[in-house]
Design a protein around this motif. Structure first.
Motif, short mmCIF file in Angstrom:
data_model
loop_
_atom_site.label_atom_id
_atom_site.label_comp_id
_atom_site.label_asym_id
_atom_site.label_seq_id
_atom_site.Cartn_x
_atom_site.Cartn_y
_atom_site.Cartn_z
N LEU A 99 -3.28 -5.45 -15.80
CA LEU A 99 -4.28 -5.63 -14.75
C LEU A 99 -3.67 -6.33 -13.54
CD1 LEU A 99 -7.16 -5.58 -13.65
CD2 LEU A 99 -7.62 -7.67 -14.92
N VAL A 100 -2.88 -7.37 -13.77
CA VAL A 100 -2.25 -8.10 -12.66
C VAL A 100 -1.31 -7.20 -11.89
CG1 VAL A 100 -0.66 -9.98 -12.12
CG2 VAL A 100 -2.49 -10.36 -13.76
N LEU A 101 -0.51 -6.39 -12.60
CA LEU A 101 0.40 -5.47 -11.91
C LEU A 101 -0.38 -4.46 -11.08
CD1 LEU A 101 3.27 -4.47 -11.40
CD2 LEU A 101 3.07 -3.03 -13.43
N SER A 102 -1.53 -3.99 -11.60
CA SER A 102 -2.36 -3.05 -10.83
C SER A 102 -2.89 -3.72 -9.57
CB SER A 102 -3.53 -2.57 -11.70
OG SER A 102 -3.08 -1.87 -12.82
N ILE A 103 -3.27 -5.00 -9.67
CA ILE A 103 -3.76 -5.74 -8.50
C ILE A 103 -2.64 -5.89 -7.48
CG2 ILE A 103 -4.59 -7.99 -7.73
CD1 ILE A 103 -6.07 -8.23 -10.41
N ILE A 104 -1.44 -6.24 -7.96
CA ILE A 104 -0.31 -6.39 -7.05
C ILE A 104 0.01 -5.07 -6.36
CG2 ILE A 104 2.18 -6.82 -6.98
CD1 ILE A 104 1.78 -8.93 -9.14
N ASP A 105 -0.02 -3.96 -7.12
CA ASP A 105 0.22 -2.63 -6.52
C ASP A 105 -0.82 -2.32 -5.45
OD1 ASP A 105 2.43 -2.19 -8.08
OD2 ASP A 105 1.37 -1.01 -9.60
N PHE A 106 -2.07 -2.67 -5.74
CA PHE A 106 -3.16 -2.42 -4.78
C PHE A 106 -2.94 -3.23 -3.50
CE2 PHE A 106 -7.25 -4.10 -3.16
CZ PHE A 106 -7.73 -2.95 -2.58
N LEU A 107 -2.57 -4.49 -3.66
CA LEU A 107 -2.36 -5.35 -2.49
C LEU A 107 -1.16 -4.88 -1.67
CD1 LEU A 107 -3.03 -8.87 -4.07
CD2 LEU A 107 -4.57 -7.50 -2.66
N ASN A 108 -0.07 -4.51 -2.35
CA ASN A 108 1.10 -3.98 -1.63
C ASN A 108 0.76 -2.70 -0.88
OD1 ASN A 108 3.08 -5.94 -2.18
ND2 ASN A 108 3.47 -5.10 -4.21
N GLN A 109 -0.03 -1.82 -1.53
CA GLN A 109 -0.44 -0.58 -0.88
C GLN A 109 -1.31 -0.87 0.34
OE1 GLN A 109 0.58 2.51 -1.54
NE2 GLN A 109 -0.61 3.25 0.20
N SER A 110 -2.15 -1.90 0.24
CA SER A 110 -3.01 -2.27 1.37
C SER A 110 -2.18 -2.76 2.55
CB SER A 110 -4.00 -3.35 0.93
OG SER A 110 -4.84 -2.88 -0.11
N ILE A 111 -1.05 -3.41 2.25
CA ILE A 111 -0.15 -3.84 3.33
C ILE A 111 0.53 -2.64 3.97
CG2 ILE A 111 1.97 -5.12 3.81
CD1 ILE A 111 1.16 -7.11 1.65
N GLU A 112 0.99 -1.71 3.12
CA GLU A 112 1.74 -0.56 3.63
C GLU A 112 0.89 0.41 4.44
OE1 GLU A 112 3.56 1.21 0.25
OE2 GLU A 112 4.82 -0.53 -0.22
N ASP A 113 -0.37 0.64 3.99
CA ASP A 113 -1.19 1.64 4.69
C ASP A 113 -1.98 1.06 5.87
OD1 ASP A 113 -3.33 0.26 3.58
OD2 ASP A 113 -3.69 1.73 1.99
N GLY A 114 -1.77 -0.22 6.16
CA GLY A 114 -2.42 -0.81 7.33
C GLY A 114 -3.83 -1.30 7.09
N THR A 115 -4.27 -1.30 5.84
CA THR A 115 -5.60 -1.82 5.54
C THR A 115 -5.71 -3.28 5.94
OG1 THR A 115 -5.83 -0.29 3.68
CG2 THR A 115 -7.31 -2.18 3.72
N VAL A 116 -4.62 -4.02 5.71
CA VAL A 116 -4.59 -5.44 6.05
C VAL A 116 -4.01 -5.61 7.46
CG1 VAL A 116 -3.64 -7.69 5.40
CG2 VAL A 116 -4.30 -6.05 3.64
N LYS A 117 -4.60 -6.48 8.26
CA LYS A 117 -4.11 -6.75 9.60
C LYS A 117 -2.70 -7.32 9.54
CE LYS A 117 -8.73 -7.97 11.32
NZ LYS A 117 -9.53 -9.05 11.94
N SER A 118 -1.93 -7.03 10.54
CA SER A 118 -0.56 -7.52 10.58
C SER A 118 -0.50 -9.05 10.58
CB SER A 118 0.16 -6.97 11.82
OG SER A 118 -0.54 -7.34 13.01
N ASP A 119 -1.52 -9.69 11.16
CA ASP A 119 -1.55 -11.16 11.18
C ASP A 119 -1.71 -11.74 9.78
OD1 ASP A 119 -1.34 -10.97 13.90
OD2 ASP A 119 -3.47 -11.33 14.30
N ASP A 120 -2.34 -10.96 8.90
CA ASP A 120 -2.59 -11.44 7.54
C ASP A 120 -1.52 -11.01 6.55
OD1 ASP A 120 -4.98 -12.59 8.40
OD2 ASP A 120 -6.08 -10.72 8.08
N LYS A 121 -0.58 -10.20 6.99
CA LYS A 121 0.42 -9.61 6.10
C LYS A 121 1.24 -10.69 5.39
CE LYS A 121 4.42 -6.53 6.02
NZ LYS A 121 5.30 -5.64 6.83
#
Length: 329
Positions: free
Chosen positions: A8-30
């Protein structure tokens, strides 16, 4: 830390990394999110840069959003069906539903048959889609969840299969195949204890089910094999007395010093003897013995008695013979 939690933790980490890569997260919050990912991984012992660990824990091709999406859709559908039932009972005879429940059930069975055909052709993703549509029409049929669990397992997504198998059991606790699906998925995830538990629950419903019996035996053999490979060999006892046992643990011999405490506590013979003493009141009697009390006072004062001194004390030697005499046998 259980392996399922790490998955579950690895899935969460994958999700967060994907959110950084696809621009879901603002650059200021990266930068802040990257620090959070590192802290999460360290807290749960999960390193996304460790290829061996990632290969063992990954649930791909399934992703955390897809698992959550299936859960939400199923939950909403089940909730809507439960809410619709009281409303239907209070509706007037003249009210005409948009779709007949019988029609939905028939259509759901058609979709299940389609899914079964796609399974035989090894089109697992299309079969999963057909079963999902069947569930949307009739979420109270355990067979649909069980069949979708089989499709997930066939494509190697055993974690999703566990979820569907558990949903099948929750929908119909007497549905034996649900327990078999659950046990198979847990077995493939190498959680042999959970697999054995699922098979045992199924056998309580069908004690003569040979498939469940065979699967249970296989799971138990894996548990034993795993325990054997993880355990360390204990030192061999000598004549069976407490003195021989302690000497074998490194205390007696020629050095005359006290044995290594960690070795004693890890020795199965010593642990068995301690349990025997507690069961028959020997431990309580031993603590009342003046010689033992004197020895404990000396230990607390920093003075460790030698092994030869312990074994030459008649009281302690009798105690050793009483509780350690049978260990060598």
């Amino acid at each position: 830390m259980s392996e399922n939690k790490q998955r579950l933790v690895l899935s969460i980490i994958d999700f967060l990394n994907q959110s950084i890569e696809d621009g879901t997260v603002k650059s200021d919050d990266k930068e802040s999110l990257e620090v959070a990912i590192q802290c999460i991984g360290e807290a749960f012992g999960v390193d996304p840069a460790d290829d061996v660990q990632v290969k063992r824990l990954s649930v791909k091709p399934t992703t955390l959003p897809s698992i959550f999406d299936v859960f939400i859709k199923t939950k909403d559908k089940v909730g809507a069906s439960a809410a619709a039932a009281p409303a239907a009972s209070t509706s007037t005879a003249s009210a005409t539903p948009k779709t007949s429940p019988a029609t939905d059930i028939a259509k759901a069975d058609e979709l299940k048959a389609t899914g079964n055909k796609l399974m035989s052709e090894k089109h697992y993703d299309r079969a999963i889609d057909a079963y999902t549509q069947a569930i949307a029409l009739n979420p109270t049929n355990a067979v649909y969840y069980s069949n979708r669990a089989a499709a997930y397992s066939s494509k190697g997504d055993h974690l999703a299969a566990v979820g569907d198998a558990e949903q099948a059991i929750a929908t119909d606790p007497t549905f034996v195949k649900g327990y078999h699906r659950l046990g198979h998925a847990q077995f493939c995830l190498e959680d042999y204890s959970a697999a054995a538990d699922a098979f045992e629950r199924g056998l309580k419903l069908e004690p003569n089910n040979q498939g469940l019996k065979s699967s249970l035996d296989n799971a138990r053999s894996r548990i034993v094999a795993s325990s054997t490979s993880d355990s360390t060999s204990a030192p061999a006892a000598g004549g069976g007395g407490l003195g021989d046992l302690l000497s074998g643990l490194g205390g007696g011999g020629g050095g005359g010093g006290m044995p290594d405490l960690a070795s004693i506590m890890n020795n199965p013979q010593m642990m068995a003897m301690a349990q025997q003493m507690m069961a028959n009141g020997g431990l309580e009697n031993m603590m009342r013995n003046p010689a033992i009390a004197n020895m404990m006072n000396r230990v607390q004062g920093g003075e460790m008695p030698s092994m030869s001194e312990l074994m030459n004390d008649p009281t302690l030697r009798n105690l050793a013979q009483q509780f350690g005499g049978g260990m060598g046998r």
